[in-house]
Design a protein around this motif. Structure first.
Motif, PDB file in Angstrom:
ATOM      1  N   LEU A   1      18.528  61.182 -15.043  1.00 37.70           N
ATOM      2  CA  LEU A   1      18.448  61.051 -13.587  1.00 37.70           C
ATOM      3  C   LEU A   1      17.492  62.071 -13.003  1.00 37.70           C
ATOM      4  O   LEU A   1      16.661  61.746 -12.142  1.00 37.70           O
ATOM      5  N   LYS A   2      17.559  63.302 -13.483  1.00 34.67           N
ATOM      6  CA  LYS A   2      16.666  64.352 -12.999  1.00 34.67           C
ATOM      7  C   LYS A   2      15.210  64.007 -13.298  1.00 34.67           C
ATOM      8  O   LYS A   2      14.327  64.176 -12.459  1.00 34.67           O
ATOM      9  N   CYS A   3      14.970  63.501 -14.486  1.00 33.59           N
ATOM     10  CA  CYS A   3      13.614  63.115 -14.891  1.00 33.59           C
ATOM     11  C   CYS A   3      13.111  61.955 -14.036  1.00 33.59           C
ATOM     12  O   CYS A   3      11.984  61.970 -13.545  1.00 33.59           O
ATOM     13  N   GLN A   4      13.960  60.964 -13.842  1.00 30.86           N
ATOM     14  CA  GLN A   4      13.564  59.796 -13.064  1.00 30.86           C
ATOM     15  C   GLN A   4      13.262  60.176 -11.619  1.00 30.86           C
ATOM     16  O   GLN A   4      12.261  59.741 -11.056  1.00 30.86           O
ATOM     17  N   THR A   5      14.109  61.007 -11.018  1.00 27.84           N
ATOM     18  CA  THR A   5      13.869  61.373  -9.616  1.00 27.84           C
ATOM     19  C   THR A   5      12.648  62.269  -9.464  1.00 27.84           C
ATOM     20  O   THR A   5      12.012  62.259  -8.418  1.00 27.84           O
TER      21      THR A   5
ATOM     22  N   TYR B   1      15.665  57.487  -3.280  1.00 27.18           N
ATOM     23  CA  TYR B   1      16.428  58.724  -3.117  1.00 27.18           C
ATOM     24  C   TYR B   1      15.777  59.864  -3.894  1.00 27.18           C
ATOM     25  O   TYR B   1      14.938  59.650  -4.757  1.00 27.18           O
ATOM     26  N   VAL B   2      16.175  61.077  -3.544  1.00 28.18           N
ATOM     27  CA  VAL B   2      15.781  62.287  -4.260  1.00 28.18           C
ATOM     28  C   VAL B   2      17.046  63.104  -4.501  1.00 28.18           C
ATOM     29  O   VAL B   2      18.063  62.897  -3.844  1.00 28.18           O
ATOM     30  N   VAL B   3      16.974  64.036  -5.432  1.00 27.56           N
ATOM     31  CA  VAL B   3      18.079  64.955  -5.669  1.00 27.56           C
ATOM     32  C   VAL B   3      17.573  66.346  -5.314  1.00 27.56           C
ATOM     33  O   VAL B   3      16.606  66.831  -5.903  1.00 27.56           O
ATOM     34  N   GLU B   4      18.205  66.959  -4.323  1.00 32.94           N
ATOM     35  CA  GLU B   4      17.826  68.303  -3.888  1.00 32.94           C
ATOM     36  C   GLU B   4      19.057  69.189  -3.907  1.00 32.94           C
ATOM     37  O   GLU B   4      20.052  68.887  -3.238  1.00 32.94           O
ATOM     38  N   ASN B   5      18.996  70.263  -4.677  1.00 30.88           N
ATOM     39  CA  ASN B   5      20.116  71.206  -4.775  1.00 30.88           C
ATOM     40  C   ASN B   5      21.427  70.500  -5.111  1.00 30.88           C
ATOM     41  O   ASN B   5      22.471  70.803  -4.538  1.00 30.88           O
ATOM     42  N   GLY B   6      21.363  69.530  -6.010  1.00 32.33           N
ATOM     43  CA  GLY B   6      22.557  68.823  -6.438  1.00 32.33           C
ATOM     44  C   GLY B   6      23.031  67.727  -5.503  1.00 32.33           C
ATOM     45  O   GLY B   6      24.031  67.072  -5.761  1.00 32.33           O
ATOM     46  N   MET B   7      22.331  67.512  -4.400  1.00 30.59           N
ATOM     47  CA  MET B   7      22.708  66.489  -3.417  1.00 30.59           C
ATOM     48  C   MET B   7      21.740  65.316  -3.516  1.00 30.59           C
ATOM     49  O   MET B   7      20.532  65.513  -3.597  1.00 30.59           O
ATOM     50  N   ILE B   8      22.284  64.105  -3.485  1.00 29.88           N
ATOM     51  CA  ILE B   8      21.451  62.900  -3.472  1.00 29.88           C
ATOM     52  C   ILE B   8      21.162  62.579  -2.010  1.00 29.88           C
ATOM     53  O   ILE B   8      22.074  62.437  -1.214  1.00 29.88           O
ATOM     54  N   LYS B   9      19.861  62.481  -1.693  1.00 26.34           N
ATOM     55  CA  LYS B   9      19.447  62.239  -0.310  1.00 26.34           C
ATOM     56  C   LYS B   9      18.459  61.082  -0.263  1.00 26.34           C
ATOM     57  O   LYS B   9      17.733  60.835  -1.235  1.00 26.34           O
TER      58      LYS B   9
END
Length: 91
Positions: free
Chosen positions: A66-70, A78-86
């Motif tokens: 998931l980290k690689c894909q985002t 969506y993006v993942v910022e500081n452990g939050m999906i936004k």
């Protein structure tokens, strides 16, 4: 010791622990703190670990994917910022 050998050892030590600290890793791996810090930097860039304050842990396979894909797929909504999906901001 080659960087990749140190990274392999550090990653496997992380995978065996739920969470640990760089100091504990240095002790278990018999490496100095600078070598551990460099290895953690490389593992972090490879999206294999997560740092949280003074602790570090290995990511699960799903988390790493998931980290690689985002990070690399700009078409995701969506993006993942500081452990939050936004929601991804387009503009």
């Amino acid at each position: 010791m080659k960087d990749e050998d140190a990274d392999w050892m550090v990653y496997h030590l992380l995978a065996q622990a739920e969470k640990t600290t760089p100091g504990a890793l240095a002790e278990k791996a018999s490496l100095n703190k600078a070598a551990i810090a460099a290895s953690l930097d490389r593992l972090d860039r490879a999206l294999l670990i997560e740092r949280d304050g003074g602790s570090v842990r290995a990511l699960s396979v799903g988390e790493a994917l998931l980290k690689c894909q985002t990070k690399y797929d700009d078409t995701l909504p969506y993006v993942v910022e500081n452990g939050m999906i936004k929601a991804r901001k387009h503009g």
